[in-house]
Design a protein around this motif. Structure first.
Motif, PDB file in Angstrom:
ATOM      1  N   UNK A  82       0.841  -1.187   0.000  1.00 24.82           N
ATOM      2  CA  UNK A  82       0.000   0.000   0.000  1.00 24.82           C
ATOM      3  C   UNK A  82       0.881   1.243   0.000  1.00 24.82           C
ATOM      4  N   UNK A  83       0.541   2.170  -0.849  1.00 28.94           N
ATOM      5  CA  UNK A  83       1.166   3.482  -0.819  1.00 28.94           C
ATOM      6  C   UNK A  83       0.128   4.513  -0.425  1.00 28.94           C
ATOM      7  N   UNK A  84       0.494   5.433   0.453  1.00 35.51           N
ATOM      8  CA  UNK A  84      -0.433   6.493   0.822  1.00 35.51           C
ATOM      9  C   UNK A  84       0.257   7.843   0.696  1.00 35.51           C
ATOM     10  N   UNK A  85      -0.551   8.867   0.852  1.00 33.40           N
ATOM     11  CA  UNK A  85      -0.069  10.237   0.669  1.00 33.40           C
ATOM     12  C   UNK A  85      -0.625  11.128   1.775  1.00 33.40           C
ATOM     13  N   UNK A  86       0.140  12.125   2.139  1.00 31.82           N
ATOM     14  CA  UNK A  86      -0.299  13.106   3.123  1.00 31.82           C
ATOM     15  C   UNK A  86      -0.126  14.494   2.506  1.00 31.82           C
ATOM     16  N   UNK A 159       9.550   3.644   1.503  1.00 33.24           N
ATOM     17  CA  UNK A 159       9.983   4.612   0.502  1.00 33.24           C
ATOM     18  C   UNK A 159       9.218   5.929   0.694  1.00 33.24           C
ATOM     19  N   UNK A 160       9.941   7.016   0.741  1.00 33.18           N
ATOM     20  CA  UNK A 160       9.358   8.347   0.841  1.00 33.18           C
ATOM     21  C   UNK A 160       9.422   8.988  -0.541  1.00 33.18           C
ATOM     22  N   UNK A 161       8.389   9.749  -0.878  1.00 32.23           N
ATOM     23  CA  UNK A 161       8.390  10.365  -2.183  1.00 32.23           C
ATOM     24  C   UNK A 161       7.394  11.490  -2.293  1.00 32.23           C
ATOM     25  N   UNK A 162       7.063  11.830  -3.533  1.00 32.27           N
ATOM     26  CA  UNK A 162       6.085  12.882  -3.807  1.00 32.27           C
ATOM     27  C   UNK A 162       5.163  12.427  -4.922  1.00 32.27           C
ATOM     28  N   UNK A 184      21.858  10.109   2.179  1.00 34.38           N
ATOM     29  CA  UNK A 184      21.104   9.270   1.245  1.00 34.38           C
ATOM     30  C   UNK A 184      19.955  10.062   0.643  1.00 34.38           C
ATOM     31  N   UNK A 185      19.555   9.743  -0.592  1.00 33.40           N
ATOM     32  CA  UNK A 185      18.407  10.434  -1.185  1.00 33.40           C
ATOM     33  C   UNK A 185      17.169  10.260  -0.323  1.00 33.40           C
ATOM     34  N   UNK A 186      16.399  11.337  -0.179  1.00 39.07           N
ATOM     35  CA  UNK A 186      15.177  11.253   0.611  1.00 39.07           C
ATOM     36  C   UNK A 186      14.010  10.738  -0.220  1.00 39.07           C
ATOM     37  N   UNK A 187      13.853  11.273  -1.419  1.00 37.38           N
ATOM     38  CA  UNK A 187      12.678  10.964  -2.232  1.00 37.38           C
ATOM     39  C   UNK A 187      13.028   9.926  -3.304  1.00 37.38           C
ATOM     40  N   UNK A 188      12.521   8.717  -3.126  1.00 34.40           N
ATOM     41  CA  UNK A 188      12.818   7.629  -4.076  1.00 34.40           C
ATOM     42  C   UNK A 188      11.552   6.989  -4.621  1.00 34.40           C
ATOM     43  N   UNK A 189      10.419   7.642  -4.425  1.00 32.38           N
ATOM     44  CA  UNK A 189       9.146   7.171  -4.977  1.00 32.38           C
ATOM     45  C   UNK A 189       8.406   8.376  -5.544  1.00 32.38           C
ATOM     46  N   UNK A 190       7.909   8.223  -6.753  1.00 30.99           N
ATOM     47  CA  UNK A 190       7.215   9.319  -7.415  1.00 30.99           C
ATOM     48  C   UNK A 190       5.909   8.801  -8.001  1.00 30.99           C
ATOM     49  N   UNK A 191       4.884   9.631  -7.891  1.00 27.65           N
ATOM     50  CA  UNK A 191       3.606   9.329  -8.535  1.00 27.65           C
ATOM     51  C   UNK A 191       3.280  10.533  -9.408  1.00 27.65           C
TER      52      UNK A 191
END
Length: 317
Positions: A82-86, A159-162, A184-191
């Motif tokens: 599951x991926x979620x967003x805030x 994974x943290x992303x935007x 380390x890179x923070x954002x490694x997931x993108x939608x």
């Protein structure tokens, strides 16, 4: 291509109103939380049976996280991710006629509040957590205090992303790629929002994938503009619908297949509100399109600013 590269997004069924057309036909008049929870569970059952293994929700999708949590109860945590967003709050009070349905807030305080809620509902099933519609103006890409908070989530193995929206998605993706916390890179997931009418983020998405990030495609049928029976008379939409007719497939299936043909796409989301829509998207995932057809589908894009202006004007229903 198989359904394991599809995901299912629950923006259209976690709350009573959304910007996709045809909701009266798809959902009917009964949109109480209990009815939408049953619909969500039916869709999730059908998705998993078809081979889908990724589910997309958000804090602002009404009660989508709760609906998924109830469905996940007792399931193997490896069965789906599951991926979620805030970053948005749902404020529509379960009304179809609400003046405002969601409010954006990318502050540290908003993150802390929403992260605690997402973690409580989704826990061990949560594989990625994204800033919802991060832009250069929202502050989330330059707020170092927020980045330190997000790094704690990353360091839990999530994974943290935007997610991105608007005509300057590519700028947001490239800025996010350069954010480093703790070496380390923070954002490694993108939608990203990508479809034949608005493919402008594609080169930046390819850069992200090339740097080890995972990219999910959303709004592949342009919020219903590229679906069977569409009455969209814009030149780009007519071009894609005409191509689908020439190829001999429904236009939504063409869009799914074109998105999956992009080598940088890790998952492509179905935003289906019915099991019939989902089945069509699963069929689209199995199409093997000639590269010339893929290129032709992308041959009449709209100006990004015009595309997003029109999207902003769409009514919730």
């Amino acid at each position: 291509m198989t359904a394991d590269r599809l995901g299912i997004g629950l923006a259209a069924v976690g709350r009573p109103s959304y910007i996709t057309p045809g909701r009266t036909a798809d959902l009917g008049a009964e949109r109480a939380p209990e009815a939408l929870e049953r619909r969500t569970h039916t869709l999730l059952d059908a998705a998993v049976a078809a081979g889908v293994r990724y589910v997309d929700v958000a804090r602002s999708y009404g009660r989508a996280e709760e609906f998924v949590a109830a469905w996940l109860a007792g399931r193997d945590s490896r069965e789906v991710e599951v991926g979620s967003k805030w970053g948005y709050r749902y404020v529509g009070d379960w009304r179809l006629d609400a003046d405002v349905h969601e409010v954006k807030d990318h502050s540290v305080d908003a993150f802390r509040e929403q992260w605690s809620q997402s973690d409580r509902f989704l826990g061990r099933h949560l594989g990625r957590y994204l800033v919802h519609s991060a832009t250069l103006e929202s502050g989330a890409l330059t707020d170092t205090a927020l980045h330190r908070e997000l790094a704690r989530v990353r360091d839990r193995g999530i994974r943290v992303g935007i997610s991105t929206s608007g005509p300057h998605q590519a700028d947001a993706v490239r800025t996010a790629l350069d954010v480093v916390v703790g070496g380390a890179p923070l954002f490694t997931a993108f939608q990203v929002t990508w479809n034949p009418l608005e493919p402008s983020v594609g080169p930046a998405a390819a850069e992200a994938a090339g740097r080890g990030a995972q990219v999910v495609v959303k709004e592949v049928v342009a919020n219903g503009r590229l679906t069977p029976g569409t009455d969209d008379d814009a030149p780009g939409a007519r071009h894609v619908v005409g191509l689908a007719r020439e190829v001999g497939v429904p236009v939504d299936q063409l869009c799914v297949a074109v998105a999956l043909a992009q080598p940088w796409a890790w998952r492509v989301l179905s935003g289906a509100a019915t099991t019939e829509h989902l089945a069509s998207h699963v069929t689209g995932a199995g199409l093997g399109l000639d590269p010339a057809v893929v290129a032709e589908a992308l041959g009449a894009p709209e100006d990004p600013a015009a595309y997003w202006a029109a999207r902003s004007d769409r009514a919730w229903s």
